[in-house]
Design a protein around this motif. Structure first.
Motif, short mmCIF file in Angstrom:
data_model
loop_
_atom_site.label_atom_id
_atom_site.label_comp_id
_atom_site.label_asym_id
_atom_site.label_seq_id
_atom_site.Cartn_x
_atom_site.Cartn_y
_atom_site.Cartn_z
N ARG A 355 -10.41 6.65 4.25
CA ARG A 355 -9.61 6.48 5.43
C ARG A 355 -10.86 6.12 6.53
O ARG A 355 -12.13 6.53 6.42
CB ARG A 355 -9.05 7.76 5.95
CG ARG A 355 -10.04 8.90 6.41
CD ARG A 355 -9.10 10.14 7.18
NE ARG A 355 -9.76 11.12 7.55
CZ ARG A 355 -9.87 10.89 9.03
NH1 ARG A 355 -9.05 10.56 9.58
NH2 ARG A 355 -10.56 12.05 9.52
N THR A 370 0.63 -4.35 -0.54
CA THR A 370 0.02 -3.51 0.46
C THR A 370 0.28 -2.26 0.96
O THR A 370 -0.37 -1.18 0.60
CB THR A 370 -0.03 -4.22 1.99
OG1 THR A 370 -0.53 -5.69 1.83
CG2 THR A 370 -0.38 -3.58 3.29
N ASP A 371 1.75 -1.88 0.59
CA ASP A 371 2.43 -0.67 0.89
C ASP A 371 2.02 0.23 -0.44
O ASP A 371 2.27 1.37 -0.24
CB ASP A 371 3.86 -0.87 1.19
CG ASP A 371 4.03 -1.52 2.89
OD1 ASP A 371 3.24 -1.56 3.48
OD2 ASP A 371 5.10 -2.06 2.88
N PHE A 374 -2.16 1.02 0.47
CA PHE A 374 -2.38 1.46 1.98
C PHE A 374 -1.37 2.22 2.24
O PHE A 374 -0.29 2.10 2.57
CB PHE A 374 -2.49 0.21 2.78
CG PHE A 374 -3.62 -0.70 2.39
CD1 PHE A 374 -5.03 -0.47 3.24
CD2 PHE A 374 -3.88 -1.56 1.57
CE1 PHE A 374 -5.97 -1.25 3.02
CE2 PHE A 374 -4.77 -2.50 1.52
CZ PHE A 374 -6.04 -2.17 2.03
N VAL A 375 -1.48 3.73 2.26
CA VAL A 375 -0.64 4.66 2.29
C VAL A 375 -0.66 5.77 3.32
O VAL A 375 -1.91 5.91 3.63
CB VAL A 375 -0.09 5.15 0.93
CG1 VAL A 375 0.22 4.24 -0.05
CG2 VAL A 375 -1.30 6.12 0.52
N GLN A 376 0.17 6.36 3.62
CA GLN A 376 0.39 7.43 4.53
C GLN A 376 -0.80 8.63 3.82
O GLN A 376 -0.53 8.72 2.91
CB GLN A 376 1.53 7.91 4.86
CG GLN A 376 1.78 9.47 5.71
CD GLN A 376 1.03 9.33 7.00
OE1 GLN A 376 1.12 8.25 7.60
NE2 GLN A 376 0.33 10.44 7.66
N ASN A 377 -1.54 9.08 4.61
CA ASN A 377 -2.48 10.19 4.22
C ASN A 377 -1.43 11.58 3.64
O ASN A 377 -0.89 12.00 4.91
CB ASN A 377 -3.48 10.70 5.45
CG ASN A 377 -4.25 11.79 4.89
OD1 ASN A 377 -4.19 12.23 3.53
ND2 ASN A 377 -5.34 12.09 5.80
N GLU A 385 -1.07 7.64 9.43
CA GLU A 385 -2.56 7.55 9.24
C GLU A 385 -2.60 7.13 8.09
O GLU A 385 -2.01 7.64 6.95
CB GLU A 385 -3.19 8.84 9.19
CG GLU A 385 -4.86 8.72 9.10
CD GLU A 385 -5.50 9.93 9.00
OE1 GLU A 385 -6.70 10.05 9.42
OE2 GLU A 385 -5.11 10.92 8.14
N ARG A 386 -3.14 5.69 8.02
CA ARG A 386 -3.46 5.37 6.68
C ARG A 386 -4.55 5.40 5.77
O ARG A 386 -5.63 5.74 6.41
CB ARG A 386 -3.41 3.59 6.85
CG ARG A 386 -2.13 2.91 7.25
CD ARG A 386 -2.08 1.31 6.80
NE ARG A 386 -3.30 0.59 6.92
CZ ARG A 386 -3.93 -0.32 6.68
NH1 ARG A 386 -2.95 -1.12 6.05
NH2 ARG A 386 -4.80 -1.03 7.16
N TYR A 388 -6.53 4.39 1.98
CA TYR A 388 -6.65 3.48 0.63
C TYR A 388 -6.80 4.09 -0.53
O TYR A 388 -7.87 4.85 -0.65
CB TYR A 388 -7.62 2.48 1.04
CG TYR A 388 -7.35 1.28 -0.24
CD1 TYR A 388 -6.60 0.58 -0.57
CD2 TYR A 388 -8.72 1.45 -1.15
CE1 TYR A 388 -6.44 -0.22 -1.68
CE2 TYR A 388 -8.70 0.72 -2.21
CZ TYR A 388 -7.71 -0.20 -2.61
OH TYR A 388 -7.69 -0.96 -3.69
#
Length: 508
Positions: A355, A370-371, A374-377, A385-386, A388
């Motif tokens: 992050r 991408t989804d 690149f995800v929610q923490n 909050e993204r 990877y």
């Protein structure tokens, strides 16, 4: 606060206009020449109506290509580097994804681009567009509207479906990366880089942007020299190279053939390496040859703008140890998550997640892909909050140092046991007579397959591994090669190894 990478170039031109910036055996492009060409290119692109869109730079690896990159950014666009060594099929796939309206070429690549199916955009020859008149008002208007989250480049990685994925990076992620990397490795105006990687990979950021920031110099090493280790070291000495940021295979190519016993890079004081695990035996050869140099292991995915972690090597390592990837750069945090998205217990492994501002914007026109990564923490339930998800497995050792173990892709289930193929690679590469090793898994036949390069006999290698590894980890098949195949950015080409194994399996 700096918000645009071109501010690096503009500040350096004021101080060192006539200093060589980007050089090869044919051209030494000064900072003034780089800036003049870039501003001319940006002006012409704007005159022709290109703005906030991809501009393909399809040129051979040369200093002029870098000026074209910056020219696209001056126009408020984002550059997409391609290279003549790329297969035409891959270029076609990338162009299908981008739908580019503008492509900057040189004389050689112009012909190739003209034969790409479904391309109907405008071709610019660099020598012509770089001589265009500069429109100061147009450039200033673009700069006034640019913000630090605007994209500046797209680099394409391999896609799981066979379609390349375009990673989009912005000013902010690159600025933070270059600032942190420069502090970590101690770049300065006196730094002389030797660039090893193709310009269509993000690895070249380690040279291109610090050169612009500090007024350093980058030499583009001819690709063919990486087949001749003695000539390669002679090249480094001729140009007084003092800093390299190379993939591990480029360094081991020199050390594994005994080159350092006869000639050493006498000016080299900073050696950064990454992309793969550095075999300890080979690493020791480098430390012995350059006892006063500083060695730093770097780790990071393209999706997080180059490198995210660093480890300065300041102690000795046992044969069976891995050099840690260490700690994150400033303004970056590393999270380890287990299969349940929880922090694993001490000493346990987990997926490396990242992050911070180093995260890129995602994949160009691939929102579903991408989804996926690149995800929610999952540790933050209070606000968006993204993070990877890298797909890499790591753990903290007893010293609290982060260690890369393997890719999730390389973790297999064999004979009822969970196995990290990287452990087999490490065990084999520790042996005298083995220069490089890589294991793959033949899922159809339930066989572990080991490829290696070196002088050791296959049977002898099998005996050594039998003494070092549990039975369920032993390779079922061993292939000896002159050299392991590499991808264009210098990593072991596992796809090609699978093809070689299949060919050997079906041949009479």
């Amino acid at each position: 606060m700096q918000t645009n990478i071109l501010e690096y170039l503009e500040a350096t031109v004021q101080r060192l206009p006539d200093k060589p910036a980007y050089c090869d055996n044919a051209v030494q492009l000064t900072f003034r020449q780089t800036a003049d060409a870039a501003r001319a290119i940006g002006s012409q692109l704007l005159r022709d109506g290109f703005y906030k869109e991809p501009v393909v730079v399809f040129m051979k690896k040369q200093p002029a290509a870098v000026a074209a990159f910056y020219g696209a950014v001056y126009a408020g666009c984002y550059y997409v580097p391609l290279d003549e060594e790329m297969p035409q099929f891959r270029i076609s796939l990338i162009c299908d994804t981008l739908g580019p309206r503008a492509v900057i070429c040189d004389e050689a690549t112009e012909k190739i681009m003209g034969s790409i199916p479904n391309f109907s955009g405008r071709l610019y020859r660099f020598s012509e567009i770089a001589a265009s008149p500069v429109d100061e008002a147009a450039l200033a208007a673009v700069r006034k509207k640019q913000i630090d989250t605007d994209p500046i480049y797209i680099v394409f990685t391999s896609g799981s479906t066979g379609v390349p994925k375009g990673v989009v990076a912005c000013h902010r992620s690159v600025l933070d990366y270059i600032e942190a990397l420069s502090d970590t490795l101690g770049f300065s105006e006196s730094t002389v880089f030797a660039n090893q990687t193709p310009l269509y990979f993000d690895a070249c950021l380690k040279e291109l942007y610090p050169t612009m920031k500090f007024g350093a110099t980058t030499w583009f090493v001819p690709k063919q020299l990486f087949m001749f280790p003695t000539k390669l070291v002679e090249y480094l000495n001729t140009h007084k190279i003092n800093t390299v940021c190379w993939v591990v295979s480029a360094l081991t190519m020199i050390s594994s053939f005994g080159t350092l016993d006869t000639i050493v890079p006498q000016y080299l004081h900073t050696v950064a390496f990454g992309s793969e695990v550095f075999p300890i035996r080979q690493f020791r050869l480098w430390r012995k040859a350059l006892p006063n140099a500083r060695f730093t292991n770097l780790y990071g995915p393209t999706e997080c703008t180059g490198m995210s972690c660093f480890y300065h090597v300041e102690r000795e390592f046992a044969d069976d140890e891995r050099i840690p990837i260490g700690e994150p750069f400033r303004n970056t945090e590393i999270l380890l998550l287990d299969a349940n998205d929880r922090v694993p217990a001490a000493g346990e492994s987990g997926e490396i997640c990242i992050r911070g501002t180093s995260l890129t914007l995602g994949y160009f026109r691939q929102f579903d892909k991408t989804d996926e990564v690149f995800v929610q923490n999952p540790l933050n339930h209070n606000y968006p909050e993204r993070i990877y998800r890298t797909g890499d497995i790591g753990k903290y050792n007893e010293r609290g140092e982060l260690v890369f173990l393997s890719r999730k892709d390389y973790q297999i289930k064999h004979m009822g046991h969970r196995i990290e193929l990287g452990e087999l690679d490490l065990a084999a590469s520790m042996l005298d007579g083995v220069r490089a090793a890589c294991a793959i898994y033949d899922e159809a036949r339930s066989k572990i397959v080991l490829f290696y390069a070196g002088s050791m006999d296959k049977r002898e290698l099998g005996k050594h591994l039998h003494a070092r590894l549990p039975r369920y980890m032993l390779p079922n098949v061993i292939h000896q090669l002159e050299a392991l195949p590499l991808t264009p950015n210098g990593k072991t080409d596992r796809k090609r190894l699978r093809q070689l194994h299949e060919e050997a399996t079906i041949s009479p």
